[in-house]
Design a protein around this motif. Structure first.
Motif, PDB file in Angstrom:
ATOM      1  N   ALA A  30       0.811  -1.210   0.000  1.00  0.00           N
ATOM      2  CA  ALA A  30       0.000   0.000   0.000  1.00  0.00           C
ATOM      3  C   ALA A  30       0.848   1.265   0.000  1.00  0.00           C
ATOM      4  O   ALA A  30       0.386   2.328  -0.392  1.00  0.00           O
ATOM      5  CB  ALA A  30      -0.914   0.009   1.227  1.00  0.00           C
ATOM      6  N   VAL A  31       2.104   1.157   0.428  1.00  0.00           N
ATOM      7  CA  VAL A  31       2.982   2.317   0.573  1.00  0.00           C
ATOM      8  C   VAL A  31       4.297   2.018  -0.127  1.00  0.00           C
ATOM      9  O   VAL A  31       4.857   0.927   0.032  1.00  0.00           O
ATOM     10  CB  VAL A  31       3.244   2.617   2.074  1.00  0.00           C
ATOM     11  CG1 VAL A  31       4.204   3.777   2.246  1.00  0.00           C
ATOM     12  CG2 VAL A  31       1.950   2.873   2.808  1.00  0.00           C
ATOM     13  N   VAL A  32       4.781   2.989  -0.901  1.00  0.00           N
ATOM     14  CA  VAL A  32       6.080   2.844  -1.551  1.00  0.00           C
ATOM     15  C   VAL A  32       6.860   4.136  -1.320  1.00  0.00           C
ATOM     16  O   VAL A  32       6.549   5.172  -1.903  1.00  0.00           O
ATOM     17  CB  VAL A  32       5.957   2.565  -3.068  1.00  0.00           C
ATOM     18  CG1 VAL A  32       7.351   2.425  -3.690  1.00  0.00           C
ATOM     19  CG2 VAL A  32       5.114   1.342  -3.331  1.00  0.00           C
ATOM     20  N   PRO A  33       7.884   4.076  -0.457  1.00  0.00           N
ATOM     21  CA  PRO A  33       8.724   5.253  -0.269  1.00  0.00           C
ATOM     22  C   PRO A  33       9.852   5.258  -1.295  1.00  0.00           C
ATOM     23  O   PRO A  33      10.193   4.221  -1.861  1.00  0.00           O
ATOM     24  CB  PRO A  33       9.288   5.050   1.137  1.00  0.00           C
ATOM     25  CG  PRO A  33       9.368   3.560   1.269  1.00  0.00           C
ATOM     26  CD  PRO A  33       8.207   3.021   0.479  1.00  0.00           C
ATOM     27  N   GLU A  34      10.408   6.425  -1.518  1.00  0.00           N
ATOM     28  CA  GLU A  34      11.608   6.540  -2.347  1.00  0.00           C
ATOM     29  C   GLU A  34      12.707   7.083  -1.450  1.00  0.00           C
ATOM     30  O   GLU A  34      12.536   8.112  -0.799  1.00  0.00           O
ATOM     31  CB  GLU A  34      11.370   7.493  -3.518  1.00  0.00           C
ATOM     32  CG  GLU A  34      12.587   7.620  -4.422  1.00  0.00           C
ATOM     33  CD  GLU A  34      12.342   8.593  -5.552  1.00  0.00           C
ATOM     34  OE1 GLU A  34      11.937   8.134  -6.637  1.00  0.00           O
ATOM     35  OE2 GLU A  34      12.541   9.802  -5.325  1.00  0.00           O
ATOM     36  N   VAL A  35      13.828   6.364  -1.416  1.00  0.00           N
ATOM     37  CA  VAL A  35      14.941   6.711  -0.548  1.00  0.00           C
ATOM     38  C   VAL A  35      16.185   6.860  -1.411  1.00  0.00           C
ATOM     39  O   VAL A  35      16.412   6.067  -2.326  1.00  0.00           O
ATOM     40  CB  VAL A  35      15.150   5.610   0.526  1.00  0.00           C
ATOM     41  CG1 VAL A  35      16.353   5.905   1.391  1.00  0.00           C
ATOM     42  CG2 VAL A  35      13.908   5.464   1.382  1.00  0.00           C
ATOM     43  N   ASP A  36      17.013   7.877  -1.118  1.00  0.00           N
ATOM     44  CA  ASP A  36      18.244   8.071  -1.881  1.00  0.00           C
ATOM     45  C   ASP A  36      19.412   7.331  -1.230  1.00  0.00           C
ATOM     46  O   ASP A  36      19.239   6.627  -0.234  1.00  0.00           O
ATOM     47  CB  ASP A  36      18.541   9.555  -2.085  1.00  0.00           C
ATOM     48  CG  ASP A  36      18.967  10.292  -0.820  1.00  0.00           C
ATOM     49  OD1 ASP A  36      19.170   9.656   0.243  1.00  0.00           O
ATOM     50  OD2 ASP A  36      19.120  11.522  -0.888  1.00  0.00           O
ATOM     51  N   ALA A  37      20.590   7.484  -1.803  1.00  0.00           N
ATOM     52  CA  ALA A  37      21.767   6.749  -1.343  1.00  0.00           C
ATOM     53  C   ALA A  37      22.171   7.088   0.087  1.00  0.00           C
ATOM     54  O   ALA A  37      22.801   6.280   0.763  1.00  0.00           O
ATOM     55  CB  ALA A  37      22.953   7.025  -2.272  1.00  0.00           C
ATOM     56  N   MET A  38      21.804   8.265   0.551  1.00  0.00           N
ATOM     57  CA  MET A  38      22.150   8.674   1.908  1.00  0.00           C
ATOM     58  C   MET A  38      21.064   8.314   2.911  1.00  0.00           C
ATOM     59  O   MET A  38      21.117   8.704   4.070  1.00  0.00           O
ATOM     60  CB  MET A  38      22.415  10.188   1.955  1.00  0.00           C
ATOM     61  CG  MET A  38      23.569  10.628   1.066  1.00  0.00           C
ATOM     62  SD  MET A  38      25.135   9.888   1.572  1.00  0.00           S
ATOM     63  CE  MET A  38      25.533   8.931   0.122  1.00  0.00           C
ATOM     64  N   GLY A  39      20.040   7.561   2.452  1.00  0.00           N
ATOM     65  CA  GLY A  39      18.965   7.133   3.326  1.00  0.00           C
ATOM     66  C   GLY A  39      17.900   8.191   3.565  1.00  0.00           C
ATOM     67  O   GLY A  39      17.069   8.041   4.457  1.00  0.00           O
ATOM     68  N   ARG A  91      -8.021   2.322   4.528  1.00  0.00           N
ATOM     69  CA  ARG A  91      -7.888   0.887   4.772  1.00  0.00           C
ATOM     70  C   ARG A  91      -7.175   0.568   6.081  1.00  0.00           C
ATOM     71  O   ARG A  91      -7.436  -0.460   6.707  1.00  0.00           O
ATOM     72  CB  ARG A  91      -7.123   0.264   3.595  1.00  0.00           C
ATOM     73  CG  ARG A  91      -7.233  -1.228   3.518  1.00  0.00           C
ATOM     74  CD  ARG A  91      -6.646  -1.739   2.225  1.00  0.00           C
ATOM     75  NE  ARG A  91      -5.314  -2.230   2.502  1.00  0.00           N
ATOM     76  CZ  ARG A  91      -4.390  -2.435   1.583  1.00  0.00           C
ATOM     77  NH1 ARG A  91      -4.628  -2.164   0.331  1.00  0.00           N
ATOM     78  NH2 ARG A  91      -3.226  -2.913   1.917  1.00  0.00           N
ATOM     79  N   PHE A  92      -6.240   1.431   6.480  1.00  0.00           N
ATOM     80  CA  PHE A  92      -5.428   1.175   7.674  1.00  0.00           C
ATOM     81  C   PHE A  92      -5.769   2.158   8.779  1.00  0.00           C
ATOM     82  O   PHE A  92      -6.059   3.319   8.522  1.00  0.00           O
ATOM     83  CB  PHE A  92      -3.930   1.321   7.356  1.00  0.00           C
ATOM     84  CG  PHE A  92      -3.394   0.282   6.412  1.00  0.00           C
ATOM     85  CD1 PHE A  92      -3.069  -0.984   6.869  1.00  0.00           C
ATOM     86  CD2 PHE A  92      -3.203   0.573   5.065  1.00  0.00           C
ATOM     87  CE1 PHE A  92      -2.565  -1.941   6.001  1.00  0.00           C
ATOM     88  CE2 PHE A  92      -2.695  -0.371   4.190  1.00  0.00           C
ATOM     89  CZ  PHE A  92      -2.381  -1.631   4.662  1.00  0.00           C
ATOM     90  N   GLY A  93      -5.665   1.671  10.018  1.00  0.00           N
ATOM     91  CA  GLY A  93      -5.730   2.561  11.164  1.00  0.00           C
ATOM     92  C   GLY A  93      -4.379   3.264  11.307  1.00  0.00           C
ATOM     93  O   GLY A  93      -3.419   2.952  10.605  1.00  0.00           O
ATOM     94  N   ASN A  94      -4.300   4.194  12.252  1.00  0.00           N
ATOM     95  CA  ASN A  94      -3.072   4.971  12.426  1.00  0.00           C
ATOM     96  C   ASN A  94      -1.852   4.092  12.684  1.00  0.00           C
ATOM     97  O   ASN A  94      -0.814   4.249  12.032  1.00  0.00           O
ATOM     98  CB  ASN A  94      -3.240   5.987  13.560  1.00  0.00           C
ATOM     99  CG  ASN A  94      -4.172   7.115  13.188  1.00  0.00           C
ATOM    100  OD1 ASN A  94      -4.436   7.345  12.006  1.00  0.00           O
ATOM    101  ND2 ASN A  94      -4.678   7.822  14.191  1.00  0.00           N
ATOM    102  N   ALA A  95      -1.956   3.199  13.650  1.00  0.00           N
ATOM    103  CA  ALA A  95      -0.805   2.360  14.006  1.00  0.00           C
ATOM    104  C   ALA A  95      -0.414   1.437  12.846  1.00  0.00           C
ATOM    105  O   ALA A  95       0.775   1.224  12.583  1.00  0.00           O
ATOM    106  CB  ALA A  95      -1.118   1.538  15.253  1.00  0.00           C
ATOM    107  N   GLU A  96      -1.412   0.901  12.153  1.00  0.00           N
ATOM    108  CA  GLU A  96      -1.119   0.024  11.007  1.00  0.00           C
ATOM    109  C   GLU A  96      -0.460   0.799   9.871  1.00  0.00           C
ATOM    110  O   GLU A  96       0.471   0.297   9.231  1.00  0.00           O
ATOM    111  CB  GLU A  96      -2.403  -0.620  10.485  1.00  0.00           C
ATOM    112  CG  GLU A  96      -3.064  -1.576  11.457  1.00  0.00           C
ATOM    113  CD  GLU A  96      -4.448  -1.967  10.992  1.00  0.00           C
ATOM    114  OE1 GLU A  96      -4.777  -3.170  11.122  1.00  0.00           O
ATOM    115  OE2 GLU A  96      -5.191  -1.099  10.500  1.00  0.00           O
ATOM    116  N   LEU A  97      -0.927   2.016   9.635  1.00  0.00           N
ATOM    117  CA  LEU A  97      -0.346   2.836   8.578  1.00  0.00           C
ATOM    118  C   LEU A  97       1.102   3.193   8.902  1.00  0.00           C
ATOM    119  O   LEU A  97       1.978   3.113   8.035  1.00  0.00           O
ATOM    120  CB  LEU A  97      -1.176   4.095   8.351  1.00  0.00           C
ATOM    121  CG  LEU A  97      -0.737   5.006   7.208  1.00  0.00           C
ATOM    122  CD1 LEU A  97      -0.687   4.246   5.883  1.00  0.00           C
ATOM    123  CD2 LEU A  97      -1.660   6.214   7.101  1.00  0.00           C
TER     124      LEU A  97
END
Length: 112
Positions: free
Chosen positions: A42-51, A65-71
């Motif tokens: 459901a979630v796709v982050p984009e991270v660079d080489a330095m994190g 679809r998700f509650g706060n803790a699940e998200l």
């Protein structure tokens, strides 16, 4: 006299080559982007080489679809995986064999 000693010219050439190699390496590192989906896709982050988190994508309906803790768990898991992937990409770039040493040149007979 404007002639450059062969050893000086060799050092200047080596320095120029090193600058180009460093620039190329910087470009490759700056181009690293890792996008690993969360366990629920459901979630796709984009991270660079330095994190660093550079972007964050949510599938339609994710926040409903998700509650706060699940998200939060989905986001954190995806960021962790993406950060690990970016680190692998970085290490793959940095863990290369050094370039071969130039062949020794004899300067007793003048420049080649």
């Amino acid at each position: 006299m404007t002639d450059i000693h062969p050893d000086v010219q060799s050092a200047l050439d080596a320095a120029r080559d090193l600058r180009h190699r460093i620039d190329d390496l910087r470009e490759r590192i700056n181009g690293i982007r890792a996008r690993r989906p969360s366990p629920g896709d459901a979630v796709v982050p984009e991270v660079d080489a330095m994190g660093r988190l550079t972007d964050l994508y949510f599938a339609p309906g994710t926040t409903e679809r998700f509650g706060n803790a699940e998200l939060v768990a989905e986001i954190m898991a995806a960021i962790g995986e993406s950060t690990a992937d970016a680190g692998r990409q970085y290490r793959a770039i940095m863990d290369v064999e050094p370039w071969p040493e130039p062949a020794a040149q004899s300067t007793t007979n003048g420049p080649a």
